[in-house]
Design a protein around this motif. Structure first.
Motif, mmCIF file in Angstrom:
data_model
loop_
_atom_site.group_PDB
_atom_site.id
_atom_site.type_symbol
_atom_site.label_atom_id
_atom_site.label_comp_id
_atom_site.label_asym_id
_atom_site.label_seq_id
_atom_site.Cartn_x
_atom_site.Cartn_y
_atom_site.Cartn_z
ATOM 1 N N VAL A 1 1.199 -1.435 0.010
ATOM 2 C CA VAL A 1 -0.077 -0.239 0.025
ATOM 3 C C VAL A 1 0.953 1.105 -0.496
ATOM 4 N N GLU A 2 0.424 2.113 -1.251
ATOM 5 C CA GLU A 2 1.528 3.493 -0.530
ATOM 6 C C GLU A 2 0.335 4.612 0.074
ATOM 7 N N THR A 3 1.800 4.682 0.715
ATOM 8 C CA THR A 3 1.189 5.992 1.658
ATOM 9 C C THR A 3 1.747 7.402 1.717
ATOM 10 N N PRO A 4 1.410 8.952 1.350
ATOM 11 C CA PRO A 4 1.887 9.692 1.953
ATOM 12 C C PRO A 4 3.444 9.688 2.260
ATOM 13 N N LEU A 5 3.256 8.650 3.370
ATOM 14 C CA LEU A 5 4.714 7.967 4.472
ATOM 15 C C LEU A 5 5.612 7.250 3.512
ATOM 16 N N GLY A 6 5.151 6.781 2.647
ATOM 17 C CA GLY A 6 6.327 5.382 1.694
ATOM 18 C C GLY A 6 4.919 4.172 1.960
ATOM 19 N N VAL A 7 5.919 3.636 1.250
ATOM 20 C CA VAL A 7 5.309 2.044 0.850
ATOM 21 C C VAL A 7 5.025 0.893 1.706
ATOM 22 N N ALA A 8 4.002 -0.155 2.169
ATOM 23 C CA ALA A 8 4.072 -0.378 3.313
ATOM 24 C C ALA A 8 3.268 -1.931 2.792
ATOM 25 N N ALA A 9 3.843 -2.924 3.481
ATOM 26 C CA ALA A 9 3.596 -3.994 3.590
ATOM 27 C C ALA A 9 2.706 -4.057 4.550
ATOM 28 N N VAL A 10 1.070 -5.092 3.483
ATOM 29 C CA VAL A 10 0.109 -4.869 4.898
ATOM 30 C C VAL A 10 -0.359 -6.480 4.429
ATOM 31 N N GLU A 11 -1.094 -7.330 5.396
ATOM 32 C CA GLU A 11 -2.033 -8.369 5.370
ATOM 33 C C GLU A 11 -3.040 -8.288 4.509
ATOM 34 N N GLU A 12 -3.623 -8.652 3.906
ATOM 35 C CA GLU A 12 -5.171 -8.481 3.730
ATOM 36 C C GLU A 12 -5.914 -9.874 3.982
ATOM 37 N N ILE A 13 -7.524 -9.186 3.975
ATOM 38 C CA ILE A 13 -8.154 -10.263 4.776
ATOM 39 C C ILE A 13 -8.542 -10.867 3.520
ATOM 40 N N SER A 14 -8.204 -12.523 3.126
ATOM 41 C CA SER A 14 -8.842 -12.954 1.735
ATOM 42 C C SER A 14 -10.384 -13.441 2.361
ATOM 43 N N ASP A 15 -10.981 -13.721 2.956
ATOM 44 C CA ASP A 15 -12.297 -13.861 3.576
ATOM 45 C C ASP A 15 -12.608 -13.353 3.908
#
Length: 163
Positions: free
Chosen positions: A1-15
């Motif tokens: 996910v790209e934010t104003p502070l940088g790029v962050a790796a996030v987990e997504e809910i698959s269900d």
């Protein structure tokens, strides 16, 4: 996910997510979760206390209303986890209806309430904002105050019906 502070790796809910609450106290908290889980479905558990002459009570889950269950994650939201009785009964009923992927989220809880729920449902993860140690007395006082206002409100309605 790209934010104003940088790029962050996030987990997504698959269900697919179902946000459920125990009526009525949880409704504002429920709406807050829907603000973040835009595509979430809704679930509602109607539970109430049946008082006994000795002052104790039992929790009666009257009904559960949810969408289809397969492949969904259920988040049971309640602002307060006091004794754990309502939460345990709601979770048991949701399991009877087929939910297996359940999480509980509360703002405040008593250590006793957390213990009751985790012992009865070790497969349910609980997420809390705070655990309040002196909560037993506080919750008793809140229940008494709540009962006073519910009785007062009921009397006003009854008086208006007579007019």
């Amino acid at each position: 996910v790209e934010t104003p502070l940088g790029v962050a790796a996030v987990e997504e809910i698959s269900d697919k997510v179902v946000v459920a609450t125990i009526l009525r106290a949880g409704l504002p908290f429920h709406q807050g979760f829907l603000n973040y889980f835009d595509d979430a479905e809704n679930g509602f558990v109607s539970a109430f206390r049946k008082s006994r002459p000795d002052g104790s009570f039992i929790v009666d889950v009257e009904y559960v209303s949810t969408s289809a269950l397969t492949g969904k994650a259920l988040i049971l939201v309640d602002p307060m986890l006091a004794t754990g009785g309502s939460a345990c009964d709601a979770i048991a009923r949701l399991k009877e209806d087929g939910f297996t992927n359940i999480r509980m989220m509360a703002l405040v809880a008593s250590p006793e309430g957390v213990k009751v729920v985790t012992e009865a449902h070790p497969d349910v993860d609980i997420y809390l904002a705070a655990i309040v140690v002196f909560v037993g007395r506080m919750f008793t006082n809140l229940a008494i105050i709540r009962r006073f206002y519910v009785d007062k409100w009921t009397r006003k309605i009854e008086e208006r019906k007579k007019v």
